[in-house]
Each structure stands twice: as C-alpha cells, then as structure tokens.
Design a protein around this motif. Structure first.
Motif, PDB file in Angstrom:
ATOM      1  N   UNK A 851      17.106   6.754 -41.683  1.00  0.00           N
ATOM      2  CA  UNK A 851      17.574   6.810 -43.064  1.00  0.00           C
ATOM      3  C   UNK A 851      18.814   5.939 -43.266  1.00  0.00           C
ATOM      4  N   UNK A 852      19.736   5.969 -42.297  1.00  0.00           N
ATOM      5  CA  UNK A 852      20.976   5.197 -42.447  1.00  0.00           C
ATOM      6  C   UNK A 852      20.710   3.699 -42.376  1.00  0.00           C
ATOM      7  N   UNK A 996      29.956   0.865 -48.197  1.00  0.00           N
ATOM      8  CA  UNK A 996      29.485   0.037 -47.083  1.00  0.00           C
ATOM      9  C   UNK A 996      30.070   0.504 -45.756  1.00  0.00           C
ATOM     10  N   UNK A 997      31.372   0.840 -45.764  1.00  0.00           N
ATOM     11  CA  UNK A 997      31.992   1.268 -44.509  1.00  0.00           C
ATOM     12  C   UNK A 997      31.345   2.546 -43.990  1.00  0.00           C
ATOM     13  N   UNK A 998      31.016   3.438 -44.914  1.00  0.00           N
ATOM     14  CA  UNK A 998      30.388   4.699 -44.515  1.00  0.00           C
ATOM     15  C   UNK A 998      28.994   4.451 -43.961  1.00  0.00           C
ATOM     16  N   UNK A 999      28.233   3.588 -44.647  1.00  0.00           N
ATOM     17  CA  UNK A 999      26.848   3.355 -44.231  1.00  0.00           C
ATOM     18  C   UNK A 999      26.764   2.562 -42.931  1.00  0.00           C
ATOM     19  N   UNK A1003      25.183   4.092 -39.341  1.00  0.00           N
ATOM     20  CA  UNK A1003      24.090   3.599 -38.503  1.00  0.00           C
ATOM     21  C   UNK A1003      24.438   3.772 -37.022  1.00  0.00           C
ATOM     22  N   UNK A1004      25.600   3.226 -36.628  1.00  0.00           N
ATOM     23  CA  UNK A1004      26.005   3.338 -35.229  1.00  0.00           C
ATOM     24  C   UNK A1004      26.265   4.784 -34.857  1.00  0.00           C
ATOM     25  N   UNK A1005      26.950   5.499 -35.766  1.00  0.00           N
ATOM     26  CA  UNK A1005      27.259   6.915 -35.507  1.00  0.00           C
ATOM     27  C   UNK A1005      25.987   7.721 -35.274  1.00  0.00           C
ATOM     28  N   UNK A1006      25.003   7.525 -36.147  1.00  0.00           N
ATOM     29  CA  UNK A1006      23.770   8.298 -36.022  1.00  0.00           C
ATOM     30  C   UNK A1006      23.002   7.940 -34.756  1.00  0.00           C
TER      31      UNK A1006
END
Length: 1281
Positions: A851-852, A996-999, A1003-1006
C-alpha cells in the motif's frame, strides 16, 4: 544574547515595523538582553559548583523562551506573507534565535549538565535522587546514556553499533547496555514507589494498577506529549499555507520571488520541526513502553514467588482542534460542518470499540486455554507417547485452536469493517463539507479546496490509525485488568511462621494447636490439632499412608499452607528437599551451590556424602556438565541426589526432606542415610518423610503422617504469501489498493481542475455536477478499501491457521530426543508470541508494504505531472534511501532476532521459578532469583531498545531526505515562469508533497517492520520441518488385532517371558531399556521382537497402544478423574469404578461431590504423589495389555500401599508379561527372571534363585545391602530353601 544586541542596534533604522510603540519594543529587547546575561551567570555557577542537573527555573525559562521565539517567528512570517514584504536583518536574527532556543529546549528537557564524578575505581556513575546507583553490568556501556544533544536528536549515538552490524552478525554481548534509567532494577524500584504512593494516597492495601502506572509514567509521558503536540502543530502549517502559495502562483507578476522563497522556507522549517519532533515522541513512546513492560514483568515475577498455593492453582483530539482552526480560516462556517462530520465518524467507532474489546477478551481467554494445554502437553510428551495418547491430545489442542481461530476471525472481520469506515471517512467528511459550503454560498476556490483537501489528508493519518489505536487500547485494557487481578491474588502469609532467636526456646521447631488447609474456604482442614516440638539435633521420621498429609506437614513448617489456627515457630535457617526433584537449567555445580560461594572442602564432603562422585566420573564434564531443562539428561536418582546435595551445602539449621530416598536404589539409599543424614548432618535438626520402614529406627521421633543469521530468506516470504491457495489472493489485494489510489487521485485532481482559482468567480450551477463526480469517485475508492480489507483478513487468518497446524503436527510428531533437548520456553514462545504476530499482524504488515509503495508512486506521479524535474532529484534521493535501508537492515534483523531469543529465557526462568517457588522460599533465595529475573529483563530490553532506536535512526534520515525533495519541488514551482504550470494543479502537487516525507519513510519503514515481523514466520517454519518419528501406522505392516497375545519379548538373543525384574544402580540404563521397548529411542543395531513381530517394522501407534506402562514420574492432566483414567473414552463408568476400587482410590473418589467428574488441577497438584501413582496403575488395569512395564512405579508410595499394588498386579496380570524396574528389591524377588544392568550393559540375567547361589553376583550384593537395612525381609530364606 548576540541576536538581541543586534536587534537593539538595528531598531532605529527599521521601517515598516509591525509594532508602532518603539518604547515597548526597545524595553522588551533590553529585558531579553538582561535575562540572557543572567542566564550566562547562572551557567557559570552550574559549571563552578558541578551540578549534575540544570536548575529547574533555568530549564523552565529556556522552555518559555522557545515558545516565545516560536510565536514571534510565526507572527512575523504571517505578516511578511500577508503583506508581501521582503526579509530584513531582524527577521534573520529572529530565525537564528529560534534555532538557538530550540537547542536550549532540548537541553532543558534532557536536564543533565554532562558533569560526572570520577571515583577511585575509574567508573562514573550518575547520581539519581541524590544517591549513587550501581549498574548491574559493568562490562558494557550505554551509548544512549553518553549521547550528546545532537546525537539524541539525530540518533547518531547508534553509529558504533551499525558499524559492527554491517561487518558481522551481532552477538548479544555486542549490544550495548540500556541506560540506568531504563534498567529493570531501577524501574522495578520506581514502580514499587509508585504503588506505595498510591497506597498511601488512597489508604488501601489494594492500590489501583491504573493509578500506579499513571504515577510511574507521568513525567516521561508529559515530555512525549510536548513532542507530539509540536509535531502535530507543525504538520498543519503546510495546509494553512497552501492557499497563500496558490495565490502567489496566481499573482506572480505582482509578487517578488523572495516572498515565494519565504513561503517555501516556512514550509521546509515546519516539516523539519514536524519530522524531528515526531521521531522523538515515537521513540519516547516506545521507550515508555519498555519501561512499563520491564516494571510490570518484574512485578509479575515477584508476585509469582509469593503466590499462595490456592492462587497459584492520546494525539487525535489535539489534531482535530488544529484542523478545525485551519478549516475555519478557509471555509468559515463550513468548518463547523466538517467538525460535525468528523465527530460523527469518531462517535461511530464507540460501539465498534466495545465489540472489539469483547473480542479481544475472548481471544486472550482462548489463547490462555490453548497455551495452558500446550504447556501441559509439552511437559508430559513422554507419557503421552508411551500411552499412545499423542493423537488424542493433538486433537484437543486443535479444538482449542479452533475456538481461538473463530474469535480471531470475528475480530479481523470487525477490523475490516473499521478499515472501510475510517478509510472512507475523509471522503465522507469532504463531501459533506463541500456540499454544506455550496448550500451556504461559500465560494469553493481552488486554493480553499486544496487547503481543505490537504487538511483532510493530514487528518487521514490519525483517522486511518484510529482502528488500530482503539484495538490496541482494547487489548491493553483487557491486559491491565488481567494484570491487576493477578497482582491482587492472595499471597503466602509472611507471618504464618514466626522466627525466634535461639536463646528464647529449646525447640527448633514448635507447632502448637496448628490447623492448616490448602484451601482457606474448605470446611475440612488438611491438618488439624497439630502439636509438635522438635529439639536441636533431633531426627524426626514422618510416615503414613498415601494422602495422609506427610508432605503437608513439611509445607506448614515452610509457611506454604494457610494457617487457620495455632502457632508455628522455628529457630535458625532451613533447607528443603521436595518430593519431586526440582532442578535448574545450568550445570551440576551451580545447582548444588545454589547461589552460595564455592568452598572446595565443604563441596567435596557434600558430593561424597550424597553419593555423586561416581556420577561425576561418568559425566562428560564432571560437575560442570550442563543439565537440560527439568533435568532431562539426568536419571531420577541423580536429580534427587543433586537436590539433596544442594540442601546439605546450605549448612542450614533445620532440614525438611520429603521422601528423599524414593528415587534411589537400595545401596545408594543406605549410603545417603548413613553418610548424609546420620553423618554430615548428624548435629542438624531433620524432619524427613519416608515410606521405607527400615529408616525409621534411627529416628528420635516417629509421627504417623537456537537462532538464524543474515537477512530473511526470500523463500520465507514466498512460503507465507503462497501458503493460502497458492497466493491467488495476493494480486487481487494489490489490484484493489491500486484502484483505490487511482480513484482517490482522480477525485482530488477533478476538484483542483474544476474549481475556479479566485473567489471573484461566481458559483455556477455546474458545482453540483462537480460534487457528484467527486462523490462517485470517492465512494468507489472507499469500496475498493472494503474489498482489500476483507481479502487481507481472509489471507491472514488462513495463512496463520496453516502455519499453526504445520508447526503443531511437526512438534507433536517430533522424536523425544528433540523434545528433551529443546527448552519448553522456545516452543511456547513460538506458539504464543510468534503465533500472535502471524494471527493479528503479519498480513497487515505485508499489505502495508504494497500500500505504501502504491501511495508513493501516486504522489510522485502527481508531482511529476506538474514538474517533471522533480524526478531528477527524486531518483538519487531514492537511491540514498535504499542505501540507508541496506546499511540498517543487517543490524536491525539481528537485533530483532536477539530480542526474540532473549524473551524465551524470561519465560523459562519464570516457569522454572514458579515450579520451585517453595524450594526458593525455603532457602530464602528470593532476592537472588529476583535479581536473575531483572538481569534477564535487561538482556531482552537491550536488544529491543536498540532495535526500536535503530528504526528511528533510519526514519529520521529518510524524513530529512524527503523534506529536501519537497523543498526542491517548492523552489522549482516558485522559480518556473508564469504560465508554464496551472496554479491549481501546482497546488494539488504541493498538497500531495506535504505528505511525501511520511510516504517515502513509510515505504522503508513498512519493509523493515515487515521483515522484523517476518522473523516470527521464520521461527514457526523452523519448527514446522522437524524430522519426525517413525509413522504412527504402517498400513502394509499392521500387527494382528490380538497382538501381543503371548507376551514374549526378545532382545537380540535374550528371551524374556512372564515376570522379569530389572535392577541396577542409579544411571545404569534401566529407564533407557524401557524407552527402547516403546521406541522412544530407536536402536542403532539389533532388533526387539515381541511375539514374532519386529517392533521396528510396525507403526508407533500400533506398538504403544498395545503395551501398558506405569511410569517413574506419576502424571495427571488438568481435567477430571475420569478423563485422566480414560482420555480416549473407551470404557464404561462401571469399569472405571472397578479399577478405582482395585487401586484403593474408590472410597476417596466417592467421597468427592462430583465423583468421576471431580476436578484435577494442573499437574494433579490437588492429589498427592502417591495418589497420582495409583491413578497410573488404574490406567494400566483398564488397558489390560498382554505386556506391562513398571518403571520404578512404587517409589513414591508407602510400604503398605506398595504391597497393595504388587498384589493387584500379580492378580490382574498373572497370565501376562511384566517387566519391572524397582529400587526395592522385594518388588522383583518374586520375578521369574532378573536382569541386572551396569553402566548400560547387561551384567547378569537369570532366575533370582540361581543368581543368589553365587555370593559374588551383583544381585546377591544388592540383596545383602537391602537385608542390612530391613530385618523383615523373609523372602530370601524362602528362596534359598
């Protein structure tokens, strides 16, 4: 101070000042210069007097200064943007002051001056509460504790750990210590103080666990709340500025580029503050969780050591307020409609939360039942295999899992519904809000629409996460209630036993008028009218029939039983040897020393007196040989002698021995009695329970009574994703999410393109059409979310069930060699913690990875459509992000693995301590075991803490890179000439770019989070591929239905028929022989033939179900009397009553109110050991096999009961083969044949009479040793005549 002096110097030359009162401004700046000077003087004082912490008034001033400069900067920025003015010197000065005050704010929050005192040994310990604290582990240092302010903000204090992790797989010893403020010892003491505070405040002995937790966390929680509020506040600066940015793009001809760059600078500054504060509050929240978990775990453990026997058997509201303020600025009265819609959505979750809480309670209850049964099965796997009951108990576990599965599925379905509601809530809110604006005649300009959509997108994150938050709150509340209930359970009465000085009494044990009961509410006490006075040095033998209260008498002296009346007084220290050996994991020496210093002379005397010298010679590493869990690699006799040695080495005043000779042979028993009780302990006071009457004359008084390494393999991911229907649901999930993203972008793009750019344009009739299209697109996207949520829930639950079933079957079909060598905690950890991750989290985590990525691609697509140049900077930044992720992953994976591994020892130590709690209390060893528990908690905390910190290290860097991309995009949009881009579409790009910073970080976080969670799948798969035992049934090689009929046993070339007695000293291989018959161990060579059938050629179930055994360790399962005798439900009640009468238990069971349905608690602890053994006899009588094996079956019963058992066996099994292993020689003297084993080999094999004809035979020597002990042994003369 320099900036304020600069302000004073430039004030006279300022033009266009916001404030017309020069005197006020001048006086204000003079006051700031003075306060800065005072601050410098105070700092000099702190340095000179070597304070460890800054004064609170100084810290408060720094915090207020930050708020002052922050407010001033915001007002100045608003003024400049609104009035289109250029930046001046004082504006730059104010910005520099804000940066400086931000640094001072961080210092004020940390509070430490960085000054340490050097002590002579070279260590530097900080002072806490005015007292020096000693850290438990001096070998390692805490990177976090030594970090500077800059390192704390950027998490660069972790760099040394990453430098090691990128080169090699991390070991536990290479993980730094936690800071002393995060250590279990410090936290446990703080929580004790919190409980004490609540007790004193409420004047109660049962303080509220909620209030205690609040007092414990409030200071740290307040700091976290500040960071959370700062992050939330900064996150809404962007939506607030979008209208101004769109206006700037529309008015480029009349506006200077400086004003555009100023807007971009404010955007960037807000994002930096947001991301930095966000990282700090998330890390702080996890740190708070660590502290609370460590404190509560310590409390649970300490409570477990003193349980009585009976007991044993908040961000969203603030964000909504900010959002409403911004909406009001843009939409006027329309904002209140948005607020009403938001509150409606929030209120709609109240019933969902209540239902979810109910489901969570049911899940926990079902999981508890399953784990309790799993633990019981694993603990008794040997007896289950011997009785061929493993399939029956496998089905029992599967039925318990089915109950849990149904509860989880209901919870997941509700979560899917919640996801639909909350993913669709921004659509619902925006449609209602825009519709209300149309009805009120409020113009929907592009700027207003985009600002509103940006605000809704900011609200989207907390609203999206609200279902998870509510579910977590529900779980936490259930857990807290269960914890509170546990902590309020009855404890051992510390005043039940009175300790008196030696000079006050001549009796070392004095019980006067004592009435005792295991159940305080029982109308029939276990012991009553007890009067016992024992002088120093006396030897008191306690004997009696099975269940008469012998062990209970020792327990009341220990203070383990509830004292109803009377007094119990003892003098001096005590040592205790329980009836069932309790052995700690570790080596033999550690078990004997039991926390005491090593004294070689005393140790050697102890080992010799306890007949352990020969055993040490046989052990591979002597007394340093490692003992497996529950002493699985030791014989029963060896375990008994080790725990006797433990008691002797304590050099106590009083010794309480519960049937210490039951598990040893005649020779060893004599040696123990003579050299230990009557030798080394001759001057000690001893009370010993015994069934061997030969030990009674010596008494002065007789009463009648493993880890993986490297990254997660691709095959693990592939296995998980394809385990359900070959993975056919995965592409459907991705398609549903992609469709959602496309429709959501289309709806926002439609609004930005269709709405006018200025408020001068009149609202046309076409606005209804615009809203209709927007609504249809939005509803379509929400329906896609519903489909996706349902598919994820289905995939997750089916995959979890498949993994569970595979692991369960693999473990229960594993050979005993694996089960004996694998600590139960490892299996239980996978069946509980790892299985919970797979049940409730794994599918969700993997789904979010997809999703991310889809969300990020959507954002980049929107931004690139406006200005393709964004791709130029985005590609290298993405490459840097990937490099960071690869640099981070090796360390993070090993930390996650170590965290999982270090959890099992806590569980194991807890279970081990609970089972030996009476022994621990008897030796006054509670402080040592509590310290060991704290050390284990710290070991787990170290790896867990650094793992979550590593995630923040990565997130911080990815956030700043995203901020750089966003800033580049803004500068690009400001710089491009007018007419090249559509201001409305550019505003849409900014709307997406804000996140953008959150998304990008998401991606990497998820991916990292999913990889950490995937370790649980990896660990479950490890135990799904265990090499299995031989097949339970071999269809082509099934024995006849009446096999074995005759009962002939042939070992290689040794024939056995009828009654065969097996004797030998402890550790000679007697029990191993029995295991070979049941194929618990497989022969390396040769064969075992039963009635002309090679047992290695038939199925294990066919073999074990046709044989009967009464094992050495009597086992009962939680349930009922009937269920323990006939778990397969093959026999009638009349047959069971008949067997109970033959076992001398009929009267006892009939006296119980529920008869055959009477309750049996876990481990059969409401039955004595002797009664449990009689139940085992009953099982054999019901089975009526042609071959019966008795493995020291009467070791735990008195002589009279032993006689009853032997008589019953001789009558009921007179025409069958009986193989008897026994330490009491008279139980095998009537055998047709006697097999003598020595050091794992056959020493002698003949009839008893022939073996006795030779005086030098091993059997003759055993008989003589036993005859010396017992003068009533008349069978020998009968045989010799």
């Amino acid at each position: 101070m320099g900036t304020h002096i600069l302000m004073l110097l430039t004030m006279q030359n300022r033009s266009g000042a916001q404030c017309k009162s020069t005197v006020r401004v001048l006086s204000s700046e003079i006051m700031l210069v003075i306060t800065s000077a005072v601050t410098l003087i105070e700092l000099y004082t702190v340095s000179n007097k070597k304070y460890l912490k800054f004064p609170w008034i100084l810290r408060a001033w720094w915090a207020c200064s930050f708020l002052l400069f922050l407010g001033s900067t915001i007002v100045n920025a608003h003024f400049l943007i609104t009035n289109h003015e250029n930046l001046k010197v004082h504006d730059f000065s104010g910005f520099i002051s804000l940066l400086a005050s931000t640094c001072l704010l961080g210092i004020s929050i940390q509070g430490k001056t960085g000054i340490v005192f050097n002590v002579p040994n070279g260590t530097a310990d900080p002072l806490l509460n005015g007292k020096a604290e000693k850290h438990a582990e001096s070998k390692r240092t805490s990177l976090y504790g030594k970090a500077t302010l800059f390192q704390l903000i950027t998490f660069s204090w972790l760099n040394p750990l990453f430098a090691i992790g990128i080169k090699k797989n991390l070991d536990q010893d290479e993980v730094p210590d936690v800071d002393i403020g995060d250590s279990a010892r410090f936290l446990s003491r703080c929580f004790d103080e919190s409980l004490k505070h609540v007790k004193e405040r409420d004047k109660t002995t049962s303080p509220s666990i909620y209030w205690a937790m609040y007092v414990f966390i409030r200071k740290k929680a307040a700091i976290n709340a500040f960071f959370a509020a700062s992050s939330a506040g900064a996150s809404y600066v962007g939506p607030y500025l979008i209208t101004g940015f769109v206006d700037f793009l529309n008015e480029k001809k009349t506006r200077s580029l400086e004003s555009g760059y100023l807007i971009a600078l404010v955007f960037l500054g807000a994002k930096i503050v947001e991301t930095t504060a966000q990282r700090q509050w998330i890390f702080g929240a996890r740190q708070l969780g660590l502290r609370l978990r460590a404190a509560l775990t310590s409390q649970i453990y300490k409570k477990g050591l003193v349980l009585s026997s009976q007991s044993r058997q908040s961000r969203t509201s603030g964000e909504i307020s900010l959002a409403t303020l911004i909406l009001h600025t843009n939409l006027g009265l329309g904002s209140f409609v948005a607020l009403a819609a938001t509150l409606t959505v929030m209120a709609g979750n109240i019933p969902l939360t209540r239902v979810q809480k109910r489901y969570q309670s049911k899940i926990m209850e079902a999981k508890d039942d399953r784990m309790k049964a799993t633990s019981e099965v694993l603990r008794n796997m040997k007896i289950l295999k011997l009785q061929a009951w493993d399939n029956q108990f496998l089905h029992k576990l599967e039925s318990l899992r089915k109950i849990e599965y149904n509860c989880i599925w209901k919870s997941l379905r509700l979560s899917a519904l919640s996801a639909f509601i909350f993913w669709g809530s921004p659509t619902f809110i925006s449609v209602v809000t825009f519709g209300a604006c149309v009805l009120m005649g409020i113009p929907l300009t592009a700027g207003r629409v985009l600002s509103t959509l940006a605000t809704f997108r900011m609200l989207q994150d907390p609203i999206f996460n609200l279902p998870d938050l509510l579910s977590t709150i529900a779980q936490a509340k259930v857990s807290a209630e269960r914890l509170a209930s546990y902590l309020q359970e009855d404890e051992i009465d510390a005043n039940a036993v009175e300790f008196v000085p030696k000079d006050e009494t001549e009796f070392e044990v004095d019980i006067n008028g004592g009435t005792f009961s295991w159940d305080e509410e029982s109308t029939c006490p276990t012991l009553r009218g007890i009067r016992l006075q024992v002088k120093s040095g006396m030897k008191v033998a306690i004997c009696g029939t099975v269940g008469s209260g012998k062990s209970s008498l020792l327990s009341c002296i220990l203070g383990e039983m509830t004292k109803l009346t009377g007094t119990v007084k003892i003098v001096g220290t005590k040592a205790y040897v329980p009836q069932s050996p309790w052995i700690l994991s570790g080596n033999v020496r550690d078990n004997i020393l039991f926390g005491n210093p090593y004294d070689s002379a005393m140790y050697d005397k102890t080992v010799k007196a306890c007949a352990l010298m020969k055993d040490f010679e046989l052990f591979s590493a002597g007394d340093l040989t490692e003992i497996g869990e529950r002493g699985i690699n030791m014989s029963g006799g060896q375990k008994q002698r080790i725990q006797i040695a433990r008691a002797v080495y304590q050099d106590a005043d009083i010794y309480l021995l519960d049937d210490p000779f039951s598990a040893v042979d005649a020779h060893t028993g004599t040696q123990l009695f003579e050299e230990c009780l009557m030798g080394l302990l001759k001057d000690k006071t001893i009370l010993y329970v015994t069934h061997q009457v030969e030990f009674l004359p010596a008494a002065d008084l007789i009463l009648d009574e493993e880890r993986e390494t490297g990254s997660i393999g691709k095959e693990v991911y592939l296995t998980y994703m394809t385990i359900v229907k070959g993975g056919i649901l995965v592409p459907l999930i991705v398609l549903a999410q992609s469709t959602f993203q496309v429709l959501q972008i289309a709806s926002n793009y439609w609004m930005a393109w269709a709405c006018p750019t200025t408020g001068d344009t009149e609202v046309t009739e076409g606005i209804n059409y615009i809203l209709l299209v927007y609504t249809l697109l939005s509803v379509g996207s929400a329906l896609c979310v519903l489909v996706r949520a349902i598919l994820v829930a289905i995939t997750g639950i089916l995959a979890a069930q498949k993994l569970f079933t595979n692991m369960l079957h693999s473990v229960l079909r594993a050979p005993m060699g694996f089960l004996d060598s694998t600590p139960t905690g490892r299996i239980l950890n996978r069946a509980s913690t790892d299985q919970s991750v797979v049940d409730l989290e794994m599918a969700h985590r993997l789904g979010w990875c997809a999703f991310s990525i889809i969300q990020l691609f959507g954002t980049i697509a929107v931004m690139s459509q406006v200005a393709w140049e964004v791709l130029v900077i985005f590609i290298p930044v993405t490459a840097i992000c990937i490099w960071y992720q690869r640099y981070y992953t090796p360390t993070a994976i090993e930390l996650a693995r170590l965290s999982g591994i270090q959890l099992a020892p806590i569980l194991h130590h807890f279970a081990e301590s609970l089972s030996g709690a009476p022994t621990i209390r008897a030796f006054d060893q509670e402080p040592r075991f509590i310290d060991a528990n704290l050390s284990l908690i710290d070991n787990h905390s170290r790896s867990w803490f650094h793992n979550v910190a590593a995630m923040e290290w990565l997130s911080f860097r990815l956030n700043q890179l995203s901020n750089f991309v966003f800033a580049f995009s803004l500068v690009l949009l400001v710089t491009l000439p007018e007419g090249i881009i559509n201001p409305s579409i550019a505003g849409l790009a900014v709307t997406y770019g804000i996140n953008l910073n959150v998304q990008q970080a998401a991606v990497i976080w998820n991916f990292c989070n999913a990889e950490n969670k995937m370790i649980s799948v990896e660990r479950i798969l490890q135990y799904s591929k265990i090499p299995s035992e031989a097949p339970l049934v071999i269809e082509d090689s099934k024995p006849p239905n009446n096999w074995p009929d005759i009962g002939t046993i042939l070992f290689h070339k040794f024939a056995r028929r009828k009654k065969v007695g097996v004797v030998g000293r402890t550790g000679s291989g007697k029990s191993t022989l029995i295991q070979a018959i049941f194929r618990i161990v497989e022969p390396r060579e040769g064969s075992i033939i039963i009635d002309d059938v090679d047992i290695s050629k038939i199925g294990l179930h066919d073999l074990r179900s046709r044989l009967s055994i009464i094992p050495q360790d009597p086992t009962m399962f939680e349930g009922t009397v009937r269920g323990n005798l006939d778990p397969l439900e093959q026999y009638s009640d009349n047959e069971i009553w008949e067997v109970l009468d033959k076992c001398q238990l009929g009267g006892l069971v009939r006296a119980k109110e529920e008869k055959l349905e009477s309750t049996v608690v876990e481990n059969g602890e409401n039955w004595s050991v002797g009664q449990r053994q009689l139940i085992c006899l009953g099982r054999a009588l019901l089975k009526k096999s042609s071959i019966l094996v008795l493995d020291e079956a009467t070791a735990s019963v008195d002589s009279a009961t032993d006689g009853v058992i032997q008589k019953t066996i001789s009558q009921e099994f007179k025409d069958r083969t009986i193989v008897t292993i026994a330490h009491r020689i008279h139980t095998v003297i009537d055998s047709d044949l006697v097999l003598v084993l020595s050091d794992g080999r056959i020493a002698e094999f003949d009839t008893p009479a022939k073996l006795l004809e030779r005086d030098d035979s091993f059997f003759s020597r055993l008989i003589k040793e036993y005859s010396t002990r017992s003068q009533s042994f008349n069978s020998i003369s009968r045989l010799q005549n």
